[in-house]
Write a protein that holds these residues in place. Structure first.
Motif, PDB file in Angstrom:
ATOM      1  N   UNK A 245       0.972  -1.327  -0.002  1.00 51.08           N
ATOM      2  CA  UNK A 245      -0.096  -0.104   0.011  1.00 51.08           C
ATOM      3  C   UNK A 245       0.836   1.354   0.104  1.00 51.08           C
ATOM      4  N   UNK A 246       0.278   2.459  -0.709  1.00 54.04           N
ATOM      5  CA  UNK A 246       0.860   3.772  -0.712  1.00 54.04           C
ATOM      6  C   UNK A 246       0.159   4.743   0.244  1.00 54.04           C
ATOM      7  N   UNK A 247       0.291   5.194   1.426  1.00 51.43           N
ATOM      8  CA  UNK A 247      -0.441   5.663   2.270  1.00 51.43           C
ATOM      9  C   UNK A 247      -0.044   7.331   2.491  1.00 51.43           C
TER      10      UNK A 247
ATOM     11  N   UNK B 197      -2.516   4.014  -3.107  1.00 52.83           N
ATOM     12  CA  UNK B 197      -2.496   3.087  -4.153  1.00 52.83           C
ATOM     13  C   UNK B 197      -2.180   1.733  -3.579  1.00 52.83           C
ATOM     14  N   UNK B 198      -2.413   0.803  -4.481  1.00 55.65           N
ATOM     15  CA  UNK B 198      -1.825  -0.625  -4.114  1.00 55.65           C
ATOM     16  C   UNK B 198      -1.391  -1.466  -5.095  1.00 55.65           C
ATOM     17  N   UNK B 199      -0.530  -2.386  -4.951  1.00 52.39           N
ATOM     18  CA  UNK B 199      -0.287  -3.336  -5.980  1.00 52.39           C
ATOM     19  C   UNK B 199      -0.102  -4.726  -5.239  1.00 52.39           C
ATOM     20  N   UNK B 200       0.289  -5.790  -5.925  1.00 49.67           N
ATOM     21  CA  UNK B 200       0.578  -7.130  -5.609  1.00 49.67           C
ATOM     22  C   UNK B 200       1.505  -8.006  -6.560  1.00 49.67           C
ATOM     23  N   UNK B 201       2.419  -8.907  -5.866  1.00 46.21           N
ATOM     24  CA  UNK B 201       3.027  -9.750  -6.481  1.00 46.21           C
ATOM     25  C   UNK B 201       2.780 -10.999  -6.177  1.00 46.21           C
ATOM     26  N   UNK B 202       2.203 -11.812  -7.413  1.00 44.27           N
ATOM     27  CA  UNK B 202       1.680 -12.820  -7.156  1.00 44.27           C
ATOM     28  C   UNK B 202       2.891 -13.916  -7.187  1.00 44.27           C
ATOM     29  N   UNK B 203       3.080 -14.870  -6.262  1.00 44.54           N
ATOM     30  CA  UNK B 203       4.203 -15.825  -6.233  1.00 44.54           C
ATOM     31  C   UNK B 203       3.492 -17.181  -6.554  1.00 44.54           C
ATOM     32  N   UNK B 204       4.422 -17.847  -7.102  1.00 43.61           N
ATOM     33  CA  UNK B 204       3.975 -19.405  -7.298  1.00 43.61           C
ATOM     34  C   UNK B 204       3.159 -20.100  -6.448  1.00 43.61           C
ATOM     35  N   UNK B 205       2.169 -20.811  -6.557  1.00 43.68           N
ATOM     36  CA  UNK B 205       1.563 -21.537  -5.546  1.00 43.68           C
ATOM     37  C   UNK B 205       2.485 -22.708  -4.914  1.00 43.68           C
TER      38      UNK B 205
ATOM     39  N   UNK C 288      -2.227  -3.111  -9.950  1.00 47.17           N
ATOM     40  CA  UNK C 288      -1.400  -1.710  -9.685  1.00 47.17           C
ATOM     41  C   UNK C 288      -2.414  -0.910 -10.012  1.00 47.17           C
ATOM     42  N   UNK C 289      -3.008  -0.141  -8.902  1.00 51.66           N
ATOM     43  CA  UNK C 289      -4.228   0.910  -9.032  1.00 51.66           C
ATOM     44  C   UNK C 289      -3.970   1.970  -7.890  1.00 51.66           C
ATOM     45  N   UNK C 290      -4.282   3.299  -8.517  1.00 46.38           N
ATOM     46  CA  UNK C 290      -4.330   4.362  -7.732  1.00 46.38           C
ATOM     47  C   UNK C 290      -5.655   4.979  -7.475  1.00 46.38           C
ATOM     48  N   UNK C 291      -6.044   5.278  -6.203  1.00 45.27           N
ATOM     49  CA  UNK C 291      -7.471   5.968  -6.035  1.00 45.27           C
ATOM     50  C   UNK C 291      -7.477   7.142  -7.025  1.00 45.27           C
ATOM     51  N   UNK C 292      -8.753   7.550  -7.212  1.00 48.20           N
ATOM     52  CA  UNK C 292      -9.052   8.420  -8.265  1.00 48.20           C
ATOM     53  C   UNK C 292      -8.720   9.929  -7.703  1.00 48.20           C
ATOM     54  N   UNK C 293      -8.934   9.898  -6.185  1.00 45.10           N
ATOM     55  CA  UNK C 293      -8.500  11.237  -5.427  1.00 45.10           C
ATOM     56  C   UNK C 293      -6.852  11.440  -5.723  1.00 45.10           C
TER      57      UNK C 293
END
Length: 222
Positions: free
Chosen positions: A63-65, A74-82, A118-123
């Motif tokens: 998260x970006x606070x 904003x937020x993002x993630x890194x999916x790892x191998x199952x 990867x996404x950023x709040x509209x604000x």
């Protein structure tokens, strides 16, 4: 460069969402962006106001606070191998056409990931007249101090920094990603090489499937 980093850190902070409480904030922000703001996902599928999927249990979330308000920008993630099914498909392998399987055959799936959400709040998105990928209404900018608005372009770089951190901490050598043409130009200008492994298709907008070599590991070999 230090002045840019210092300016960002003055107004924002990067947080590893490694607790259930912080993950709830990730899912709430994703619901806000993907269900309410963009309509990429059907809000009716998430009655609790939390957007999550089957990949989240084995993904690293960030998260970006915004320090002054405490809001998550904003937020993002890194999916790892199952870990229990190393050959399980990543989202890109499931939803995109891959033309160059010779590249994938050389990769160790233990060290493979996928960057997504990867996404950023509209604000916190910036005006189109400035350096940005997306815009917001000018009236929203009254909420922020002038110095804070000047730091907004660096949110995208902060999300990339989160992915660098994820690669470094989880021994990821390569990761999948899907890029809109605007993001492809943005990363190319930043010196980040994105190898296209399939055709441009319409998946929540026109996107290329691709592979990126871990930034941190690439720097260590220089």
């Amino acid at each position: 460069m230090n002045s840019v980093i210092d300016a960002f850190n003055l107004y924002f902070e990067m947080i590893s969402a490694d607790t259930d409480v912080l993950k709830q904030e990730v899912y709430k922000l994703r619901y806000q962006v993907y269900c309410l703001e963009t309509g990429f996902e059907d809000a009716k599928q998430y009655p609790l106001g939390l957007e999550f999927d089957e990949y989240d249990p084995y993904a690293k979330h960030y998260l970006i606070r915004h320090r002054r308000t405490g809001e998550y920008a904003a937020t993002t993630r890194m999916i790892l191998a199952n870990p229990s099914r190393l050959n399980a498909e990543f989202p890109l392998e499931r939803y995109f056409q891959i033309d160059d399987y010779s590249v994938l055959g050389k990769l160790n799936r233990n060290h493979l990931g996928e960057a997504s959400r990867l996404c950023v709040s509209k604000t916190f998105k910036q005006r189109k007249s400035e350096l940005t990928l997306q815009g917001i209404e000018d009236t929203s900018l009254d909420y922020f101090l002038p110095d804070e608005r000047r730091v907004f372009p660096h949110i995208s770089f902060a999300l990339i920094a989160c992915l660098i951190k994820a690669c470094d901490e989880n021994h990821i050598t390569h990761f999948f990603g899907t890029l809109e043409p605007a993001w492809f130009r943005f990363l190319s200008a930043a010196g980040i090489h994105f190898t296209k492994i399939g055709p441009l298709i319409d998946y929540h907008g026109m996107r290329w499937p691709g592979l990126i070599k871990s930034f941190r590991l690439a720097r260590r070999r220089c």
